[in-house]
Scaffold this motif. Structure first.
Motif, PDB file in Angstrom:
ATOM      1  N   ALA A  14       0.817  -1.211   0.000  1.00 14.24           N
ATOM      2  CA  ALA A  14       0.000   0.000   0.000  1.00 14.24           C
ATOM      3  C   ALA A  14       0.849   1.258   0.000  1.00 14.24           C
ATOM      4  O   ALA A  14       0.331   2.355  -0.219  1.00 14.24           O
ATOM      5  CB  ALA A  14      -0.943   0.014   1.199  1.00 14.24           C
ATOM      6  N   ASP A  15       2.134   1.143   0.276  1.00 10.69           N
ATOM      7  CA  ASP A  15       3.044   2.288   0.270  1.00 10.69           C
ATOM      8  C   ASP A  15       4.433   1.798  -0.090  1.00 10.69           C
ATOM      9  O   ASP A  15       4.651   0.595  -0.312  1.00 10.69           O
ATOM     10  CB  ASP A  15       3.036   3.006   1.634  1.00 10.69           C
ATOM     11  N   LEU A  16       5.368   2.719  -0.131  1.00 14.03           N
ATOM     12  CA  LEU A  16       6.743   2.409  -0.551  1.00 14.03           C
ATOM     13  C   LEU A  16       7.730   2.481   0.605  1.00 14.03           C
ATOM     14  O   LEU A  16       8.927   2.639   0.382  1.00 14.03           O
ATOM     15  CB  LEU A  16       7.171   3.373  -1.667  1.00 14.03           C
ATOM     16  N   ARG A  17       7.249   2.357   1.835  1.00 11.33           N
ATOM     17  CA  ARG A  17       8.143   2.412   2.998  1.00 11.33           C
ATOM     18  C   ARG A  17       8.589   0.995   3.353  1.00 11.33           C
ATOM     19  O   ARG A  17       7.761   0.137   3.675  1.00 11.33           O
ATOM     20  CB  ARG A  17       7.425   3.066   4.176  1.00 11.33           C
ATOM     21  N   PHE A  18       9.892   0.760   3.314  1.00  8.82           N
ATOM     22  CA  PHE A  18      10.424  -0.560   3.637  1.00  8.82           C
ATOM     23  C   PHE A  18      11.915  -0.431   3.930  1.00  8.82           C
ATOM     24  O   PHE A  18      12.566   0.549   3.570  1.00  8.82           O
ATOM     25  CB  PHE A  18      10.199  -1.550   2.485  1.00  8.82           C
ATOM     26  N   ASP A  19      12.443  -1.461   4.589  1.00 15.87           N
ATOM     27  CA  ASP A  19      13.864  -1.558   4.899  1.00 15.87           C
ATOM     28  C   ASP A  19      14.397  -2.818   4.220  1.00 15.87           C
ATOM     29  O   ASP A  19      14.029  -3.935   4.610  1.00 15.87           O
ATOM     30  CB  ASP A  19      14.083  -1.631   6.407  1.00 15.87           C
ATOM     31  N   PRO A  20      15.232  -2.698   3.206  1.00 17.71           N
ATOM     32  CA  PRO A  20      15.699  -3.883   2.474  1.00 17.71           C
ATOM     33  C   PRO A  20      16.376  -4.921   3.366  1.00 17.71           C
ATOM     34  O   PRO A  20      16.165  -6.125   3.198  1.00 17.71           O
ATOM     35  CB  PRO A  20      16.664  -3.295   1.439  1.00 17.71           C
ATOM     36  N   LYS A  21      17.173  -4.470   4.341  1.00 23.67           N
ATOM     37  CA  LYS A  21      17.881  -5.417   5.209  1.00 23.67           C
ATOM     38  C   LYS A  21      16.900  -6.225   6.054  1.00 23.67           C
ATOM     39  O   LYS A  21      17.038  -7.454   6.205  1.00 23.67           O
ATOM     40  CB  LYS A  21      18.842  -4.646   6.122  1.00 23.67           C
ATOM     41  N   THR A  22      15.888  -5.582   6.601  1.00 24.51           N
ATOM     42  CA  THR A  22      14.898  -6.288   7.412  1.00 24.51           C
ATOM     43  C   THR A  22      14.122  -7.294   6.579  1.00 24.51           C
ATOM     44  O   THR A  22      13.850  -8.420   7.030  1.00 24.51           O
ATOM     45  CB  THR A  22      13.927  -5.276   8.046  1.00 24.51           C
ATOM     46  N   LEU A  23      13.766  -6.915   5.359  1.00 22.48           N
ATOM     47  CA  LEU A  23      13.035  -7.834   4.487  1.00 22.48           C
ATOM     48  C   LEU A  23      13.882  -9.049   4.124  1.00 22.48           C
ATOM     49  O   LEU A  23      13.382 -10.177   4.095  1.00 22.48           O
ATOM     50  CB  LEU A  23      12.586  -7.107   3.224  1.00 22.48           C
TER      51      LEU A  23
END
Length: 415
Positions: free
Chosen positions: A299-308
């Motif tokens: 629903a949005d573009l907020r993310f942390d690549p390392k956590t994913l």
């Protein structure tokens, strides 16, 4: 207690008589018990008089600040009904009139009790729009629920595959399984039309297991043809939170070890953001078996690549519309302090995650996605979902109602 012409409070009745004759009573009592020759009558009398004066001062102070009684105006309250009565009570207790106006009109003559100093807090009452709407289902809704339930119980589930292609070559790299439910009259429903009904009836997990079994059969068919394409399967948020559901998928995939790594489990963004201890354990078990995960329905573009990456996510689907909207901004940000959209693909690639732009429904969107470095895309601009043959998906021929072969098929456009 009354007041004189000078508005000074004075005592009246028995209290006044008692206090007036108290010094005489005390003097007589002291003279009877204290010898006259001892010379102690006057000192004792002085002490008693001092005590009496002190009591008088205390009584006067209490009389000067009595508790303000709640007085209602009979004529006004009777003329305005319960609403006017509540308003008068609120004014007597220093309650804002706006808080009283929020109280609905009362019927009858209920017993009202208002404590002085109490304040009605309208914030304690929930917002009416957030309250559940209790209503009867219409005839059409009841009929739709019955038809969907009957189709599900009859296992009239069909699979459609939509290719996911690489950019800019547009070669097929993946397939996403899209489920359809065929009603008795031949109408083909998309998940948005029937899945909420199955979720409300507690059948979402059973539905997801059926889809996964069929997707495993499709993966075996692709391997037999020498294809390296993998198959993505969406999981419902209701199924994910069901105790033991993800653990059961581990046993289901263990039954076909040859396709481990060819089935991608797609979980919605909301589920990834609310991972508890049990869900982490189940995901770790699947990850150890070589099952890749994908983040879906963002629903949005907020993310942390390392956590994913730590959670085992190897693919990330983001709506093409959000990516293009962020690219139109000067700083390349959609909302908040997230990464520049031009750095999404490279930041995810460094963590072993491939970015997929989904819902690419117009050809005009493709050049912008290529400029952003999006490696993979999916949508009607490349290919529409196509049905899978029942024999490929491992489906058995089910008895159909009379005349279903001639019924028209109405497929809604979904991606």
């Amino acid at each position: 207690m009354v007041t004189n012409k000078k508005m000074n409070p004075v005592l009246k009745g028995r209290k006044a008589v008692l206090l007036a004759f108290t010094p005489a009573f005390l003097t007589a009592s002291a003279a009877a018990y204290v010898p006259m020759e001892a010379g102690l009558v006057m000192p004792v009398f002085a002490v008693l008089i001092t005590m009496v004066i002190g009591v008088l001062l205390i009584l006067r102070q209490q009389a000067g600040s009595p508790a303000a009684p709640l007085v209602l105006s009979p004529g006004r309250g009777a003329g305005q009904g319960p609403a006017g009565l509540l308003r008068d009570l609120a004014k007597a207790a220093d309650v804002p009139e706006s808080a009283v106006q929020a109280v609905p009109t009362l019927r009858g003559r209920p017993a009202l009790t208002l404590v002085a100093g109490s304040v009605i807090n309208p914030e304690k009452f929930p917002e009416p729009s957030l309250l559940p709407c209790i209503r009867r289902l219409s005839a059409d809704e009841t009929s739709r629920i019955r038809l969907v339930t009957q189709a599900f119980e009859a296992d009239r589930i069909e699979l459609h595959l939509q290719p996911i292609v690489s950019l800019p070559q547009r070669k097929i790299r993946f397939y996403e399984v899209l489920a359809r439910l065929r009603l008795a009259d031949g109408t083909l429903l998309a998940p948005v039309e029937f899945l909420p009904i199955l979720e409300c009836s507690g059948r979402a997990s059973d539905f997801d297991r059926r889809i996964l079994i069929r997707a495993m059969a499709v993966a075996r068919h692709l391997m037999a043809r020498g294809s390296e394409a993998i198959v993505g399967v969406n999981l419902s948020a209701h199924s994910i939170v069901e105790p033991g559901f993800l653990w059961s998928l581990a046993g289901l995939l263990d039954s076909s070890p040859e396709i481990l790594g060819r089935i991608v489990l797609e979980l919605p963004q909301h589920s990834w953001r609310h991972v508890d201890a049990d869900l982490k354990g189940a995901l770790a078990t699947l990850r150890e078996r070589g099952v890749p995960f994908s983040l879906d329905r963002a629903a949005d573009l907020r993310f942390d690549p390392k956590t994913l990456a730590d959670l085992g996510i190897r693919f990330m689907k983001l709506p093409a519309g959000l990516l293009i909207k962020a690219a139109e901004q000067a700083d390349g940000r959609y909302a908040g302090p997230e990464l520049d959209v031009r750095d999404f693909a490279s930041a995810l690639r460094r963590q072993g995650i491939r970015l997929i732009a989904e819902r690419v429904d117009q050809d005009e969107m493709v050049p912008t996605l290529e400029d952003l470095g999006i490696p993979v895309a999916q949508g009607f601009a490349f290919a529409a979902p196509r049905p899978v043959k029942p024999e490929i998906a491992g489906e058995q021929d089910l008895p159909r109602p009379f005349g279903l072969e001639d019924a028209p098929t109405r497929l809604r456009r979904t991606g």
